[in-house]
Design an enzyme around this catalytic site. Structure first.
Site, mmCIF file in Angstrom:
data_model
loop_
_atom_site.group_PDB
_atom_site.id
_atom_site.type_symbol
_atom_site.label_atom_id
_atom_site.label_comp_id
_atom_site.label_asym_id
_atom_site.label_seq_id
_atom_site.Cartn_x
_atom_site.Cartn_y
_atom_site.Cartn_z
ATOM 1 N N ARG A 15 -5.941 -5.628 -4.021
ATOM 2 C CA ARG A 15 -7.071 -4.592 -3.859
ATOM 3 C C ARG A 15 -7.503 -3.669 -4.854
ATOM 4 N NH1 ARG A 15 -4.643 -1.892 1.670
ATOM 5 N NH2 ARG A 15 -2.689 -2.699 0.427
ATOM 6 N N LYS A 75 -2.049 1.320 -3.616
ATOM 7 C CA LYS A 75 -0.696 1.442 -3.179
ATOM 8 C C LYS A 75 0.074 2.233 -4.079
ATOM 9 C CE LYS A 75 1.022 -0.286 -0.398
ATOM 10 N NZ LYS A 75 1.043 0.095 0.966
ATOM 11 N N TYR A 94 -2.145 5.514 -1.111
ATOM 12 C CA TYR A 94 -1.387 5.491 -0.209
ATOM 13 C C TYR A 94 -0.026 5.786 -0.755
ATOM 14 C CZ TYR A 94 -5.032 3.357 2.940
ATOM 15 O OH TYR A 94 -5.852 3.138 3.618
ATOM 16 N N HIS A 96 3.029 6.795 1.365
ATOM 17 C CA HIS A 96 4.199 6.553 2.542
ATOM 18 C C HIS A 96 5.651 7.050 2.210
ATOM 19 C CE1 HIS A 96 1.053 4.358 4.888
ATOM 20 N NE2 HIS A 96 1.007 3.670 3.761
ATOM 21 N N GLU A 118 -2.720 8.432 3.711
ATOM 22 C CA GLU A 118 -2.561 8.136 5.062
ATOM 23 C C GLU A 118 -2.230 9.594 5.807
ATOM 24 O OE1 GLU A 118 1.164 8.205 2.819
ATOM 25 O OE2 GLU A 118 -0.576 7.512 2.650
ATOM 26 N N VAL A 267 3.775 -4.160 11.432
ATOM 27 C CA VAL A 267 2.784 -3.646 10.900
ATOM 28 C C VAL A 267 3.060 -2.139 10.455
ATOM 29 C CG1 VAL A 267 0.062 -2.780 10.811
ATOM 30 C CG2 VAL A 267 1.117 -4.820 12.336
ATOM 31 N N ILE A 269 5.822 -1.298 8.762
ATOM 32 C CA ILE A 269 6.860 -1.393 7.850
ATOM 33 C C ILE A 269 6.662 -0.559 6.589
ATOM 34 C CG2 ILE A 269 5.711 -3.315 6.484
ATOM 35 C CD1 ILE A 269 9.519 -2.876 7.146
ATOM 36 N N ASP A 270 5.434 0.025 6.367
ATOM 37 C CA ASP A 270 4.924 0.876 5.419
ATOM 38 C C ASP A 270 5.661 2.353 5.696
ATOM 39 O OD1 ASP A 270 3.619 -0.124 3.159
ATOM 40 O OD2 ASP A 270 1.663 0.244 4.178
#
Length: 369
Positions: A15, A75, A94, A96, A118, A267, A269-270
């Site tokens: 991305r 990311k 993002y 996390h 997020e 899903v 896991i982040d």
């Protein structure tokens, strides 16, 4: 403002944080945009398109970080990028943080302002920058789960929808939020028998009223989950506590309730994962087995469909990018309380309570800004 768009270098992250259309609007507003060479190539956007939109193309990631006042990414920075982040720089991506202490410490040390996609919220407490990627990840979780249920991939050898005279697969979805809802839509469309488990009765009532007949709802408790597992072929972990580490809903011992060749897709896991036996994997090496159970724990699932994902993400992020670029992060956050909730790290301090709680560290409010 000077805005930098580095090329994503996380494993198979295809991305990009902005489209040429977004660049064009930023330049029109008087901002300078630097885009790293080939940053958009894997999403279908060429350097020439960015150049035509008004961006300046830089050959190396180091130059992008050196010039930019604000870095836009998809990311979180990885270790190679940590030394490039500097004090008084704003990063919008993002993060996390709750599942990655090394990243958190690196950003605290940098002194940069880290605004996490997020944890940005709207007035109704929804997560506008997480939703589009949750939609993609939820739909893809069934696609990937179906693939790894195939016998050559280590699975049971089950077709999700079955065929006349053969029962379809049973799918258990843990979490009825955006990921769970979109996973259920695709799973139901495949013809599988689907159960969505959640702790919110209002949410379960809503899902029960709109889902097709092959989707059932279940109150999420360890007892109920344990009763489902012996009949389950595919489990989707779709639990989210904004900004916090995900709870473990499946323990190592519970794997014994599943038949060999069953598949878990985490899903969450982040945010650390919602299965005790989960650890992050990549698109290059996406699965592993524990006690005969296939685990798919790719931490950037939407990166596999970058054209769709980039457009979906930037549709949501661009209005916030404009606010940050036009006003600077302080004024933008003063004017938008939901964007202010995206502040996770500021000037070496943790400014989001759930991140601090995850590591037993101190938290500082940004109320005064």
């Amino acid at each position: 403002m000077i805005i930098g768009i580095p090329k994503e270098i996380k494993n198979n992250e295809n991305r990009v944080a902005i489209t040429p259309g977004g660049v064009k609007e930023l330049v029109k507003r008087g901002h300078t945009v630097y885009v790293q060479h080939t940053a958009g190539e894997n999403s279908g956007f060429s350097d020439s398109e960015y150049h035509s939109a008004g961006a300046q193309i830089l050959p190396a990631i180091e130059e992008v970080y050196r010039h930019a006042e604000m870095i836009l990414k998809v990311k979180e920075p990885i270790a190679q990028e940590y030394p490039l982040v500097r004090k008084d720089q704003t990063l919008f991506t993002y993060f996390h943080f709750a599942s990655e202490e090394t990243l958190l410490k690196a950003m605290l040390k940098s002194g940069a302002t880290c605004i996490a996609y997020e944890t940005v919220e709207t007035k109704d407490r929804t997560l506008p920058l997480l939703i589009p990627m949750s939609e993609v990840a939820g739909r893809m979780s069934i696609q990937e789960g179906a693939k790894y249920l195939e016998k050559p991939q280590g699975g049971k050898g089950i077709l999700l929808g079955g065929v006349p005279g053969v029962k379809p697969a049973h799918i258990l979805i843990l979490g009825g939020g955006v990921v769970g809802y979109h996973a259920a839509l695709v799973a139901a469309g495949s013809g599988a028998n689907v159960t969505i488990a959640d702790i919110s009765l209002p949410r379960l009532r809503y899902l029960d009223s709109i889902m097709p007949a092959n989707v059932k709802t279940l109150y999420s408790s360890m007892h109920n989950i344990e009763n489902e597992l012996p009949y389950t072929d595919l489990v989707i972990g779709a639990v989210l506590i904004p900004g916090a580490k995900a709870p473990h809903l499946l323990t190592r011992d519970m794997l014994g309730l599943l038949k060999k060749g069953s598949v878990l897709v985490d899903v969450a896991i982040d945010q650390g994962g919602c299965f005790e036996t989960s650890h992050p994997t990549t698109h290059t090496d996406p699965v592993y087995e524990v006690d005969g159970i296939v685990h798919y724990c790719v931490a950037n699932i939407p990166g596999a469909v970058p054209y769709t994902s980039t457009l979906a993400l930037t549709n949501a992020t661009l209005p916030y990018v404009f606010k940050l670029a036009d006003l600077g992060w302080r004024e933008a956050c003063r004017n938008d309380p939901g964007l202010k909730l995206g502040l996770n790290v500021v000037d070496g301090k943790i400014t989001y309570p759930e991140v601090a709680k995850s590591f037993g560290l101190s938290y500082e409010s940004v109320a005064g800004l």
